[in-house]
Design a protein around this motif. Structure first.
Motif, mmCIF file in Angstrom:
data_model
loop_
_atom_site.group_PDB
_atom_site.id
_atom_site.type_symbol
_atom_site.label_atom_id
_atom_site.label_comp_id
_atom_site.label_asym_id
_atom_site.label_seq_id
_atom_site.Cartn_x
_atom_site.Cartn_y
_atom_site.Cartn_z
ATOM 1 N N SER A 5 -3.543 32.569 32.174
ATOM 2 C CA SER A 5 -3.809 32.341 33.477
ATOM 3 C C SER A 5 -5.167 31.564 33.527
ATOM 4 C CB SER A 5 -3.765 33.684 34.317
ATOM 5 O OG SER A 5 -4.331 33.329 35.582
ATOM 6 N N ILE A 6 -5.289 30.758 34.698
ATOM 7 C CA ILE A 6 -6.291 30.366 34.962
ATOM 8 C C ILE A 6 -7.402 30.983 35.096
ATOM 9 C CG2 ILE A 6 -7.552 28.514 36.499
ATOM 10 C CD1 ILE A 6 -4.897 27.205 37.269
ATOM 11 N N LEU A 7 -7.359 32.359 35.788
ATOM 12 C CA LEU A 7 -8.324 33.261 35.833
ATOM 13 C C LEU A 7 -8.884 33.718 34.744
ATOM 14 C CD1 LEU A 7 -6.705 34.964 39.280
ATOM 15 C CD2 LEU A 7 -8.499 32.923 38.909
ATOM 16 N N ASP A 8 -7.912 33.664 33.771
ATOM 17 C CA ASP A 8 -8.531 34.473 32.322
ATOM 18 C C ASP A 8 -9.693 33.584 31.762
ATOM 19 O OD1 ASP A 8 -6.512 36.112 32.522
ATOM 20 O OD2 ASP A 8 -4.983 35.259 30.956
ATOM 21 N N PHE A 29 -9.358 37.649 44.937
ATOM 22 C CA PHE A 29 -8.673 37.860 43.672
ATOM 23 C C PHE A 29 -7.503 38.731 43.529
ATOM 24 C CE2 PHE A 29 -12.588 36.561 40.974
ATOM 25 C CZ PHE A 29 -12.435 35.162 41.066
ATOM 26 N N ASN A 30 -7.759 39.715 44.556
ATOM 27 C CA ASN A 30 -6.785 40.754 44.631
ATOM 28 C C ASN A 30 -5.516 40.136 45.497
ATOM 29 O OD1 ASN A 30 -7.887 42.804 43.355
ATOM 30 N ND2 ASN A 30 -9.047 43.657 45.259
ATOM 31 N N LEU A 31 -5.883 39.232 46.577
ATOM 32 C CA LEU A 31 -4.594 38.457 47.012
ATOM 33 C C LEU A 31 -3.833 37.637 45.933
ATOM 34 C CD1 LEU A 31 -3.287 38.064 49.747
ATOM 35 C CD2 LEU A 31 -4.925 36.209 50.206
ATOM 36 N N ILE A 32 -4.789 36.633 45.335
ATOM 37 C CA ILE A 32 -4.180 36.026 44.261
ATOM 38 C C ILE A 32 -3.280 36.727 43.363
ATOM 39 C CG2 ILE A 32 -4.563 34.558 42.332
ATOM 40 C CD1 ILE A 32 -7.043 33.646 43.988
ATOM 41 N N GLU A 33 -3.856 37.878 42.769
ATOM 42 C CA GLU A 33 -2.989 38.804 41.924
ATOM 43 C C GLU A 33 -1.460 39.385 42.418
ATOM 44 O OE1 GLU A 33 -3.690 42.619 39.102
ATOM 45 O OE2 GLU A 33 -5.224 41.648 40.241
ATOM 46 N N GLU A 34 -1.888 39.511 43.738
ATOM 47 C CA GLU A 34 -0.538 40.054 44.457
ATOM 48 C C GLU A 34 0.653 39.105 44.653
ATOM 49 O OE1 GLU A 34 -1.702 41.802 48.262
ATOM 50 O OE2 GLU A 34 -2.932 43.417 47.180
ATOM 51 N N GLN A 35 0.023 37.851 45.021
ATOM 52 C CA GLN A 35 0.672 36.959 45.456
ATOM 53 C C GLN A 35 1.707 36.272 44.145
ATOM 54 O OE1 GLN A 35 -1.308 33.947 47.550
ATOM 55 N NE2 GLN A 35 -0.701 34.921 49.463
#
Length: 70
Positions: A5-8, A29-35
């Motif tokens: 992931s880009i977030l990694d 970040f939580n919203l991105i993870e949920e989506q």
């Protein structure tokens, strides 16, 4: 193997931020993870529906190939 992931690659040190900004970033970040999880589920459902549609049309669906366990 897990897709990277880009977030990694993001090294986030939120300790130096104002509490409101820190809370906002964590919320995003939580919203991105949920989506991302929802998108994954929708893609899987979409593939199942495509397979079912093809099966009803008399075609074969995508084969269910399981990975080899070592």
């Amino acid at each position: 193997m897990r897709k990277q992931s880009i977030l990694d690659d993001i090294d986030v040190d939120l300790n130096h931020l104002e509490p409101k900004l820190k809370e906002t970033i964590l919320c995003l970040f939580n919203l991105i993870e949920e989506q991302a999880a929802e998108i994954k589920g929708l893609r899987e459902e979409n593939q199942r529906l495509r397979d079912e549609n093809n099966r009803l049309k008399g075609e074969q669906g995508k084969p269910n190939i399981k990975p080899k366990n070592k």
